[in-house]
Motif scaffolding. Structure first.
Motif, PDB file in Angstrom:
ATOM      1  N   THR A 158       0.839  -1.197   0.000  1.00  0.00           N
ATOM      2  CA  THR A 158       0.000   0.000   0.000  1.00  0.00           C
ATOM      3  C   THR A 158       0.870   1.242   0.000  1.00  0.00           C
ATOM      4  N   PRO A 159       0.407   2.298  -0.654  1.00  0.00           N
ATOM      5  CA  PRO A 159       1.170   3.545  -0.591  1.00  0.00           C
ATOM      6  C   PRO A 159       1.089   4.122   0.824  1.00  0.00           C
ATOM      7  N   ILE A 160       2.098   4.878   1.189  1.00  0.00           N
ATOM      8  CA  ILE A 160       2.109   5.494   2.526  1.00  0.00           C
ATOM      9  C   ILE A 160       2.350   6.992   2.398  1.00  0.00           C
ATOM     10  N   THR A 161       1.977   7.708   3.417  1.00  0.00           N
ATOM     11  CA  THR A 161       2.153   9.164   3.407  1.00  0.00           C
ATOM     12  C   THR A 161       3.620   9.511   3.664  1.00  0.00           C
ATOM     13  N   ARG A 162       3.988  10.748   3.365  1.00  0.00           N
ATOM     14  CA  ARG A 162       5.361  11.204   3.626  1.00  0.00           C
ATOM     15  C   ARG A 162       5.682  11.127   5.113  1.00  0.00           C
ATOM     16  N   MET A 163       4.702  11.496   5.941  1.00  0.00           N
ATOM     17  CA  MET A 163       4.920  11.472   7.386  1.00  0.00           C
ATOM     18  C   MET A 163       5.165  10.046   7.882  1.00  0.00           C
ATOM     19  N   LEU A 164       4.365   9.105   7.389  1.00  0.00           N
ATOM     20  CA  LEU A 164       4.567   7.716   7.783  1.00  0.00           C
ATOM     21  C   LEU A 164       5.895   7.193   7.254  1.00  0.00           C
ATOM     22  N   ASN A 165       6.264   7.585   6.051  1.00  0.00           N
ATOM     23  CA  ASN A 165       7.540   7.176   5.480  1.00  0.00           C
ATOM     24  C   ASN A 165       8.698   7.645   6.366  1.00  0.00           C
ATOM     25  N   ALA A 166       8.656   8.905   6.815  1.00  0.00           N
ATOM     26  CA  ALA A 166       9.712   9.443   7.688  1.00  0.00           C
ATOM     27  C   ALA A 166       9.740   8.691   9.027  1.00  0.00           C
ATOM     28  N   THR A 167       8.562   8.389   9.558  1.00  0.00           N
ATOM     29  CA  THR A 167       8.477   7.667  10.829  1.00  0.00           C
ATOM     30  C   THR A 167       9.057   6.258  10.684  1.00  0.00           C
ATOM     31  N   LEU A 168       8.718   5.588   9.587  1.00  0.00           N
ATOM     32  CA  LEU A 168       9.245   4.236   9.368  1.00  0.00           C
ATOM     33  C   LEU A 168      10.763   4.250   9.176  1.00  0.00           C
ATOM     34  N   LYS A 169      11.275   5.263   8.490  1.00  0.00           N
ATOM     35  CA  LYS A 169      12.733   5.359   8.313  1.00  0.00           C
ATOM     36  C   LYS A 169      13.421   5.520   9.665  1.00  0.00           C
ATOM     37  N   ALA A 170      12.858   6.355  10.533  1.00  0.00           N
ATOM     38  CA  ALA A 170      13.429   6.530  11.877  1.00  0.00           C
ATOM     39  C   ALA A 170      13.340   5.218  12.658  1.00  0.00           C
ATOM     40  N   TRP A 171      12.233   4.520  12.527  1.00  0.00           N
ATOM     41  CA  TRP A 171      12.040   3.225  13.203  1.00  0.00           C
ATOM     42  C   TRP A 171      13.086   2.213  12.727  1.00  0.00           C
ATOM     43  N   LEU A 172      13.319   2.203  11.414  1.00  0.00           N
ATOM     44  CA  LEU A 172      14.271   1.243  10.850  1.00  0.00           C
ATOM     45  C   LEU A 172      15.714   1.577  11.215  1.00  0.00           C
ATOM     46  N   ASP A 173      15.972   2.822  11.622  1.00  0.00           N
ATOM     47  CA  ASP A 173      17.311   3.193  12.068  1.00  0.00           C
ATOM     48  C   ASP A 173      17.619   2.650  13.461  1.00  0.00           C
ATOM     49  N   GLU A 174      16.570   2.225  14.169  1.00  0.00           N
ATOM     50  CA  GLU A 174      16.769   1.628  15.503  1.00  0.00           C
ATOM     51  C   GLU A 174      17.456   0.273  15.339  1.00  0.00           C
ATOM     52  N   PRO A 175      18.262  -0.125  16.325  1.00  0.00           N
ATOM     53  CA  PRO A 175      18.896  -1.441  16.220  1.00  0.00           C
ATOM     54  C   PRO A 175      17.832  -2.545  16.236  1.00  0.00           C
ATOM     55  N   PRO A 176      17.992  -3.576  15.399  1.00  0.00           N
ATOM     56  CA  PRO A 176      16.998  -4.647  15.341  1.00  0.00           C
ATOM     57  C   PRO A 176      16.976  -5.471  16.636  1.00  0.00           C
ATOM     58  N   VAL A 177      15.815  -6.021  16.928  1.00  0.00           N
ATOM     59  CA  VAL A 177      15.665  -6.909  18.086  1.00  0.00           C
ATOM     60  C   VAL A 177      16.151  -8.289  17.658  1.00  0.00           C
ATOM     61  N   GLY A 178      17.053  -8.864  18.415  1.00  0.00           N
ATOM     62  CA  GLY A 178      17.583 -10.185  18.065  1.00  0.00           C
ATOM     63  C   GLY A 178      18.299 -10.120  16.733  1.00  0.00           C
ATOM     64  N   ASN A 179      18.163 -11.172  15.956  1.00  0.00           N
ATOM     65  CA  ASN A 179      18.794 -11.169  14.639  1.00  0.00           C
ATOM     66  C   ASN A 179      17.744 -11.155  13.526  1.00  0.00           C
ATOM     67  N   GLY A 180      16.516 -10.780  13.873  1.00  0.00           N
ATOM     68  CA  GLY A 180      15.432 -10.758  12.894  1.00  0.00           C
ATOM     69  C   GLY A 180      15.411  -9.488  12.076  1.00  0.00           C
ATOM     70  N   ASN A 181      14.615  -9.503  11.039  1.00  0.00           N
ATOM     71  CA  ASN A 181      14.475  -8.319  10.198  1.00  0.00           C
ATOM     72  C   ASN A 181      12.998  -7.923  10.040  1.00  0.00           C
ATOM     73  N   ALA A 182      12.159  -8.338  10.981  1.00  0.00           N
ATOM     74  CA  ALA A 182      10.734  -7.992  10.931  1.00  0.00           C
ATOM     75  C   ALA A 182      10.560  -6.508  11.251  1.00  0.00           C
ATOM     76  N   LEU A 183       9.641  -5.871  10.553  1.00  0.00           N
ATOM     77  CA  LEU A 183       9.373  -4.454  10.776  1.00  0.00           C
ATOM     78  C   LEU A 183       8.819  -4.218  12.172  1.00  0.00           C
ATOM     79  N   PHE A 184       7.879  -5.060  12.589  1.00  0.00           N
ATOM     80  CA  PHE A 184       7.311  -4.981  13.929  1.00  0.00           C
ATOM     81  C   PHE A 184       7.571  -6.322  14.604  1.00  0.00           C
ATOM     82  N   PRO A 185       8.751  -6.473  15.204  1.00  0.00           N
ATOM     83  CA  PRO A 185       9.144  -7.786  15.722  1.00  0.00           C
ATOM     84  C   PRO A 185       8.525  -8.118  17.082  1.00  0.00           C
ATOM     85  N   THR A 186       8.538  -9.404  17.390  1.00  0.00           N
ATOM     86  CA  THR A 186       8.188  -9.855  18.729  1.00  0.00           C
ATOM     87  C   THR A 186       9.368  -9.543  19.639  1.00  0.00           C
TER      88      THR A 186
END
Length: 150
Positions: free
Chosen positions: A11-39
């Motif tokens: 789905t397309p996303i807004t610019r604001m959501l895109n910026a938020t997701l980029k900041a989220w993805l800059d966070e260190p990953p939990v464990g060794n997974g690559n899930a966007l919203f991990p357990t």
């Protein structure tokens, strides 16, 4: 045999959501997974986990918004609400169908049937036969008798 995996949607996303997701993805990953919203263990969340979190936050929100207590809110209801908002904003139903990831535009038809404002707008476009407001419909005795027999 059909796969038990759920259909992937984009789905397309807004610019604001895109910026938020980029900041989220800059966070260190939990464990060794690559899930966007991990357990907590770094894996991918199950649909049950998503429903659990939604229910948890709906319960928290219902303390400040009492009307939420009587509503059934699920991920599907959120999708439906988003579709109805897009429809209300004048977005074409075929675009909504694509946005929701439906395989056919026929899947969007229930939204059109449920949307009272579209029905009212359609009625507003027609002129009464005698150029006067038709007023409120009143069923005659014959019609009421027929309906009683059903």
């Amino acid at each position: 045999m059909q796969s038990s995996r759920r259909k992937e949607r984009t789905t397309p996303i807004t610019r604001m959501l895109n910026a938020t997701l980029k900041a989220w993805l800059d966070e260190p990953p939990v464990g060794n997974g690559n899930a966007l919203f991990p357990t907590v263990h770094g894996g991918r969340m199950s649909p049950d986990a998503v429903q659990y979190l939604l229910a948890k936050y709906v319960l928290a929100a219902s303390k400040g918004c009492l009307s939420l207590r009587s509503k059934r809110i699920s991920p599907h209801v959120l999708r439906h609400s988003a579709a109805m908002e897009l429809l209300d904003a004048g977005v074409d139903s075929t675009v909504i169908s694509l946005w929701l990831g439906h395989e056919s535009t026929r899947s969007t038809q229930p939204y059109l049937h449920a949307h009272l404002a579209i029905k009212e707008a359609a009625l507003a476009k027609i002129d009464p036969l005698d150029k006067q407001s038709p007023g409120r419909f009143r069923a005659g005795d014959e019609l009421l008798a027929f309906l009683d027999k059903l």
